[in-house]
Design an enzyme around this catalytic site. Structure first.
Site, PDB file in Angstrom:
ATOM      1  N   ASP A 209      -5.231 -12.984   4.770  1.00  0.00           N
ATOM      2  CA  ASP A 209      -4.966 -12.175   5.956  1.00  0.00           C
ATOM      3  C   ASP A 209      -5.931 -12.549   7.070  1.00  0.00           C
ATOM      4  O   ASP A 209      -7.117 -12.813   6.810  1.00  0.00           O
ATOM      5  CB  ASP A 209      -5.173 -10.688   5.665  1.00  0.00           C
ATOM      6  N   LYS A 211      -8.538 -11.649   9.701  1.00  0.00           N
ATOM      7  CA  LYS A 211      -9.475 -10.528   9.852  1.00  0.00           C
ATOM      8  C   LYS A 211      -9.676 -10.260  11.337  1.00  0.00           C
ATOM      9  O   LYS A 211     -10.343 -11.038  12.029  1.00  0.00           O
ATOM     10  CB  LYS A 211     -10.812 -10.832   9.181  1.00  0.00           C
ATOM     11  N   ARG A 216     -11.085  -0.218  12.234  1.00  0.00           N
ATOM     12  CA  ARG A 216     -10.253   0.099  11.064  1.00  0.00           C
ATOM     13  C   ARG A 216      -9.557   1.428  11.309  1.00  0.00           C
ATOM     14  O   ARG A 216     -10.189   2.422  11.715  1.00  0.00           O
ATOM     15  CB  ARG A 216     -11.138   0.169   9.824  1.00  0.00           C
ATOM     16  N   ARG A 231     -12.505   4.291   9.984  1.00  0.00           N
ATOM     17  CA  ARG A 231     -13.075   3.871   8.694  1.00  0.00           C
ATOM     18  C   ARG A 231     -13.953   4.957   8.098  1.00  0.00           C
ATOM     19  O   ARG A 231     -14.013   5.136   6.881  1.00  0.00           O
ATOM     20  CB  ARG A 231     -13.889   2.598   8.915  1.00  0.00           C
ATOM     21  N   GLU A 260      -5.791  -2.219  11.500  1.00  0.00           N
ATOM     22  CA  GLU A 260      -6.800  -2.323  12.556  1.00  0.00           C
ATOM     23  C   GLU A 260      -6.127  -2.070  13.896  1.00  0.00           C
ATOM     24  O   GLU A 260      -4.945  -2.380  14.084  1.00  0.00           O
ATOM     25  CB  GLU A 260      -7.422  -3.735  12.576  1.00  0.00           C
ATOM     26  N   PHE A 325      -1.940  -3.926   7.521  1.00  0.00           N
ATOM     27  CA  PHE A 325      -1.963  -4.883   6.417  1.00  0.00           C
ATOM     28  C   PHE A 325      -1.729  -4.222   5.061  1.00  0.00           C
ATOM     29  O   PHE A 325      -1.654  -4.917   4.054  1.00  0.00           O
ATOM     30  CB  PHE A 325      -3.265  -5.686   6.384  1.00  0.00           C
ATOM     31  N   ARG A 397     -15.683  -1.687  -3.136  1.00  0.00           N
ATOM     32  CA  ARG A 397     -15.839  -3.045  -2.628  1.00  0.00           C
ATOM     33  C   ARG A 397     -15.789  -3.994  -3.822  1.00  0.00           C
ATOM     34  O   ARG A 397     -16.788  -4.396  -4.382  1.00  0.00           O
ATOM     35  CB  ARG A 397     -17.160  -3.189  -1.875  1.00  0.00           C
ATOM     36  N   LYS A 403     -13.863 -11.194   2.092  1.00  0.00           N
ATOM     37  CA  LYS A 403     -13.836 -11.611   3.499  1.00  0.00           C
ATOM     38  C   LYS A 403     -14.672 -12.874   3.694  1.00  0.00           C
ATOM     39  O   LYS A 403     -15.699 -13.068   3.032  1.00  0.00           O
ATOM     40  CB  LYS A 403     -14.343 -10.494   4.414  1.00  0.00           C
TER      41      LYS A 403
END
Length: 537
Positions: A209, A211, A216, A231, A260, A325, A397, A403
């Site tokens: 994807d 970024k 967010r 976020r 986003e 996304f 995470r 990322k």
């Protein structure tokens, strides 16, 4: 339960280094709380007041009454007293709030006062953050810790989960589900220095994807009701009419979308993050937006959706376009436990292509590298490599999303600021940067920087850090460790100057991260891993 006993537990946890011992202490305290005391007591053990706003600042915590000799306070009584302080409003509120605060502190022993100061000041450093409390709740209620963590992610409130676990056990925890309209912690991505290493973590085939360097957003829709969250789960619905308009134009009745929002220039390239974030923070009608359509591309945003343009034109504001996304809920069906490929197929069927983040499927490092290069060339922040078989791991995470950005960055916490000299005289300038230490709950200093600061940022940070000051000197102002800042740097070097043994090379400010709390900052372990050449941020 006596408030003194809770204060003793807090002190004992702070003095204990082992995670297991901390959990046992916290679990024992949770078991001792009456059901009505759990919402307040569980929060206090995590260093948080149940009342989010009390009106009590650092200045109010100076010149407090002498401590009481005999403990008389209870958990319920202290919670009621803080409720009374938080409810004060109107004419004469400052004096009345001070009177109530002093009455509470006058009834508190020295140990109880220390806990109260930490709670009101927001700097209770006892090493008992939400993760430890989740383990302690599981231990106290004798339920699987995975059940507690899942309920916590879906409910978004530790106090609610603690009450459910200790009163209803695993069955009560299983009752928590995704609720449209109530935000949940977003899934997060690990970092890797290259797409090759990212693919090592996710495996192949993978999805890459783009970024985006935006904010967010999590958008909830139920019929005509739409809510947009950041976020950090703050609601910003009224500030982003074009996001609301875009989602309202979709055919589905119920949606929870992850994505986003980003500002674009007239050519479709992303605007600097600071411009995007400032437009989300406050809307103005003094300028008209850049409303040209961008050229379609798999390396960046698609054309701006008509609903977005119409909303922007009706408000006279700048275009802030949403790109999604992930899809977590669709018309009564929760999708968070489904594999990514299923969620993304549902997303493609529910959302117009003009509102989707650029995405390509890859089965080797060469194709992934090409996607990364194309994204960076298009002005994007980088890419996120994703495992299509993974569920949506809310609030975690993990290795399923990785990322990759073209530089080292870390999210650090400002510990102190030095007064500037020369052209910067009168402004707080040089930042003291710290990484989070999970072992102690404190922070480890990594160096200083004044690079990357514009005059506008200097003015803002001077006001911000004076409001966080705990000690003002002629040269250095020490602050509460709350403000997160994204720092770019060229590497990590060994240093005997700082207690962590490492320091950042050529550190510079990228942006302030108001969407992150200090508890979400990068750790000293992550910094040492960069130093060892294992990972990057």
């Amino acid at each position: 339960m006596r408030f003194l006993d809770l204060a003793a537990t807090s002190a004992a946890v702070g003095a204990t280094s082992g995670r297991r011992a901390k959990v046992e202490l916290l679990a024992a305290a949770l078991r001792s709380l009456d059901p009505a005391e759990l919402p307040a007591g569980a929060g206090w053990l995590a260093g948080e007041l149940r009342q989010r706003q009390t009106g009590v600042g650092y200045a109010a915590l100076r010149d407090l009454p002498s401590p009481a000799e005999t403990p008389t306070l209870t958990v319920a009584g202290v919670d009621a007293a803080i409720d009374g302080i938080a409810a004060v409003a109107g004419a004469g509120s400052q004096a009345r709030r001070r009177e109530l605060l002093h009455r509470l502190f006058a009834a508190a022993t020295a140990d109880e006062q220390r806990l109260l100061v930490g709670l009101f000041g927001g700097e209770l450093r006892q090493g008992a953050q939400a993760g430890l409390l989740a383990d302690a709740v599981a231990r106290a209620a004798e339920v699987p810790v995975t059940a507690v963590r899942r309920a916590l992610l879906l409910a978004g409130d530790l106090r609610t989960v603690a009450v459910a676990a200790l009163s209803g056990g695993a069955d009560a925890l299983a009752g928590f589900g995704l609720q449209v309209g109530r935000p949940l912690a977003p899934m997060l991505a690990q970092s890797a220095p290259s797409v090759d290493e990212a693919l090592t973590a996710t495996g192949v085939p993978a999805v890459v994807d783009v970024k985006l360097d935006g904010i967010r957003i999590q958008v909830h829709r139920s019929g005509s009701d739409i809510a947009v969250f950041t976020r950090s789960l703050d609601e910003i619905t009224g500030r982003v009419p074009e996001v609301v308009a875009a989602v309202r134009a979709l055919p589905a009745r119920e949606l929870v979308l992850d994505g986003e929002a980003i500002g674009l220039d007239a050519t479709g390239r992303p605007l600097p993050f600071q411009e995007t974030s400032s437009r989300a923070a406050r809307r103005t009608a003094s300028t008209t937006g850049n409303t040209r359509r961008a050229t379609p591309s798999t390396t960046g945003p698609a054309p701006v959706a008509p609903a977005v343009l119409a909303a922007a034109e009706s408000t006279g504001g700048q275009v802030l376009t949403p790109y999604f996304f992930d899809l977590l809920h669709l018309d009564g069906d929760d999708l968070i436990d489904r594999p990514g490929r299923d969620r993304w197929a549902a997303l493609a069927g529910a959302v117009d292509a003009s509102l989707l983040v650029g995405r390509v499927e890859v089965d080797d490092a060469e194709r992934a590298g090409a996607a990364f290069a194309a994204a960076v060339d298009a002005g994007q922040e980088g890419v996120v490599v994703k495992d299509p078989a993974a569920p949506y791991d809310a609030g975690r995470r993990g290795a399923a999303w990785v990322k990759v950005k073209p530089r080292h960055t870390l999210d650090l916490v400002v510990l102190a600021v030095e007064w500037g000299s020369g052209r910067r005289k009168g402004w707080l300038s040089n930042l003291h940067l710290g990484a989070r230490d999970p072992a102690t709950g404190g922070f480890v200093m990594l160096g200083k920087t004044f690079k990357g600061l514009t005059d506008e940022v200097l003015r803002w940070q001077t006001e911000r850090f004076l409001s966080l000051a705990v000690e003002r000197g002629d040269w250095v102002v020490r602050v509460r460790p709350e403000q997160v800042v994204e720092i770019a740097f060229d590497g990590v070097q060994t240093s005997s100057r700082y207690p962590g043994g490492v320091a950042l090379r050529f550190a510079r400010v990228v942006r302030y991260r108001d969407d992150k709390t200090a508890a979400e900052a990068d750790t000293i372990d992550a910094v040492r891993a960069i130093h060892a050449g294992r990972v990057t941020g």
